[in-house]
Design an enzyme around this catalytic site. Sequence first.
Site, PDB file in Angstrom:
ATOM      1  N   GLU A 115      66.243  98.508  -8.549  1.00 16.16           N
ATOM      2  CA  GLU A 115      64.986  99.025  -7.998  1.00 16.16           C
ATOM      3  C   GLU A 115      65.256 100.232  -7.109  1.00 16.16           C
ATOM      4  OE1 GLU A 115      62.138  95.154  -8.149  1.00 16.16           O
ATOM      5  OE2 GLU A 115      63.398  95.353  -6.384  1.00 16.16           O
ATOM      6  N   CYS A 128      64.897 105.548  -1.356  1.00 16.66           N
ATOM      7  CA  CYS A 128      65.859 104.483  -1.070  1.00 16.66           C
ATOM      8  C   CYS A 128      66.526 104.114  -2.385  1.00 16.66           C
ATOM      9  CB  CYS A 128      65.143 103.278  -0.471  1.00 16.66           C
ATOM     10  SG  CYS A 128      66.254 101.905  -0.147  1.00 16.66           S
ATOM     11  N   CYS A 135      74.557  92.416  -5.570  1.00 17.40           N
ATOM     12  CA  CYS A 135      75.369  92.865  -4.436  1.00 17.40           C
ATOM     13  C   CYS A 135      76.638  92.035  -4.304  1.00 17.40           C
ATOM     14  CB  CYS A 135      74.578  92.744  -3.131  1.00 17.40           C
ATOM     15  SG  CYS A 135      75.455  93.492  -1.748  1.00 17.40           S
ATOM     16  N   CYS A 139      74.149  88.658   2.357  1.00 22.48           N
ATOM     17  CA  CYS A 139      73.445  88.594   3.643  1.00 22.48           C
ATOM     18  C   CYS A 139      72.238  87.661   3.477  1.00 22.48           C
ATOM     19  CB  CYS A 139      73.009  89.989   4.065  1.00 22.48           C
ATOM     20  SG  CYS A 139      74.402  91.131   4.119  1.00 22.48           S
ATOM     21  N   CYS A 142      68.496  88.834   3.114  1.00 24.64           N
ATOM     22  CA  CYS A 142      68.230  89.882   2.122  1.00 24.64           C
ATOM     23  C   CYS A 142      68.018  89.301   0.721  1.00 24.64           C
ATOM     24  CB  CYS A 142      69.421  90.841   2.091  1.00 24.64           C
ATOM     25  SG  CYS A 142      69.312  92.072   0.769  1.00 24.64           S
ATOM     26  N   GLU A 197      76.104  97.129  -1.702  1.00 25.17           N
ATOM     27  CA  GLU A 197      76.886  97.638  -0.574  1.00 25.17           C
ATOM     28  C   GLU A 197      77.570  98.923  -1.033  1.00 25.17           C
ATOM     29  OE1 GLU A 197      78.782  99.058   2.148  1.00 25.17           O
ATOM     30  OE2 GLU A 197      77.795  97.213   2.866  1.00 25.17           O
ATOM     31  N   PHE A 251      73.483  95.785  11.351  1.00 22.68           N
ATOM     32  CA  PHE A 251      74.118  95.108  12.492  1.00 22.68           C
ATOM     33  C   PHE A 251      73.502  93.723  12.698  1.00 22.68           C
ATOM     34  CE2 PHE A 251      77.333  95.565  15.473  1.00 22.68           C
ATOM     35  CZ  PHE A 251      76.954  95.067  16.716  1.00 22.68           C
ATOM     36  N   ASN A 327      60.908  91.314   6.367  1.00 21.49           N
ATOM     37  CA  ASN A 327      59.954  91.298   5.247  1.00 21.49           C
ATOM     38  C   ASN A 327      60.232  90.061   4.398  1.00 21.49           C
ATOM     39  OD1 ASN A 327      58.702  93.926   5.739  1.00 21.49           O
ATOM     40  ND2 ASN A 327      60.777  94.662   5.383  1.00 21.49           N
ATOM     41  N   CYS A 370      61.960  96.749   2.926  1.00 26.18           N
ATOM     42  CA  CYS A 370      63.388  96.504   3.165  1.00 26.18           C
ATOM     43  C   CYS A 370      63.749  95.040   2.948  1.00 26.18           C
ATOM     44  CB  CYS A 370      63.742  96.871   4.594  1.00 26.18           C
ATOM     45  SG  CYS A 370      63.288  98.533   4.975  1.00 26.18           S
TER      46      CYS A 370
HETATM   47  S1  SF4 Z   1      71.775  93.659   3.139  1.00 22.46           S
HETATM   48 FE1  SF4 Z   1      72.847  95.072   1.803  1.00 22.46          FE
HETATM   49  S2  SF4 Z   1      74.958  94.326   1.781  1.00 22.46           S
HETATM   50 FE2  SF4 Z   1      73.685  92.651   2.505  1.00 22.46          FE
HETATM   51  S3  SF4 Z   1      73.170  91.465   0.652  1.00 22.46           S
HETATM   52 FE3  SF4 Z   1      71.508  92.948   1.011  1.00 22.46          FE
HETATM   53  S4  SF4 Z   1      72.047  94.683  -0.246  1.00 22.46           S
HETATM   54 FE4  SF4 Z   1      73.896  93.473  -0.004  1.00 22.46          FE
END
Ligand code: SF4
Length: 393
Positions: A115, A128, A135, A139, A142, A197, A251, A327, A370
């Site tokens: 995307e 973006c 990934c 995280c 995410c 990443e 962070f 989000n 995001c």
């Molecule tokens: S925040 Fe970035 S590094 Fe972390 S899982 Fe999502 S896409 Fe990957």
Amino acid sequence: MPASAPITQDVATIPRKMPEGPVNLVGLTRDGLRAALIEAGTPEKQAKMRAGQIWQWLYHWGVRDFDRMTNLSKDYRAMLARTFVISLPEVVTRQVSNDGTRKYLVRIAGGHEVEVVYIPETDRGTLCISSQVGCTLTCSFCHTGTQKLVRNLTAAEIVGQIMLARDDLDEWPKPGVGANDAGPRLLSNIVLMGMGEPLYNFENVRDGMKIAMDPEGISLSRRRITLSTSGVVPEIAKTAEEIGCLLAVSFHATTDEVRDKLVPINKRWNIETLLGALRDYPRLSNSERITFEYVMLKGVNDSDEDAHRLIKLIEGIPAKINLIPFNEWPGAPYERSSNNRIHAFADIIYKAGYASPIRTPRGEDIMAACGQLKSATERARKSRAQIAQETGL
Ligand code: SF4
């Protein structure tokens, strides 16, 4: 969080070379383009000039048809058409949010999808872009982190996201219209904050951004490109040395205990180690501050103590702090902090002398905000898999 996915994956194991086929000129560096032309029979002493001419057609004018490259002879154009392709990722879906945000689902080689999000604002337009399918990391806040890494994007697929967005915005220069008459750029900024990443795909990201920054092509200023990393410490300095763009860091926490959960790569390079690398960042200055991204999660990392600790941790680093109201996405294990809590947090940061803009969620109605990105097919596939698991069908 997929238990199987390792916290980190050594860069060397991720394949870089893509399957064979006609060479795609998009994504080749200037030297790579010149070498490809020589291999195709262009005399060495002409190759640099030919590469320069083709570069301008590709990246300044946005031409995709060799026949339109009229400062090249007909025979040469015919040779190019026989030997090479000009290929961009395919736009599968294009959604436009009520707030003008555009989300593209694009398909790349192998049928994988990523995307891309375009966010228009009064004084700029930000794209973006993604650097991986899925990934390497997991995280926990995410959505992309729930999608296993499938592969790295090539340099062509990275710069291709910029080119297809320019197509959609109709932002390629028109013959006879000077840069000053064309008006402000609609696509003026790039953030590598999409899926993946970027520092686990360093070379392709570097080459893609170098192409985007080249003054004879798309010509985006390096100070309008921001690479966001979750903290791949060994690759951070190279970002300054080899790309030269601005740096942002995911962070999101002020203790290792909490960051280990939110950003598991912290178990490999903890807060102290990461901050050490940032203090040594070769391009660190007041005019090129590092952006600390901080997602606001209810009752997890949003206390006044967190705000004061954050200020203490980044002391001496020219920085700004982007506060990101979380989000939500289907199945997300967190909630967004309340507006009052976010503003209280921002006040503490601001009073300490840091810019602490609160990011306005954009494109929520099309899941473009995001941390919400996840390829639709993966989402669909997942639910099918879940259904199969649940029903045994
Ligand atoms: S925040 Fe970035 S590094 Fe972390 S899982 Fe999502 S896409 Fe990957």
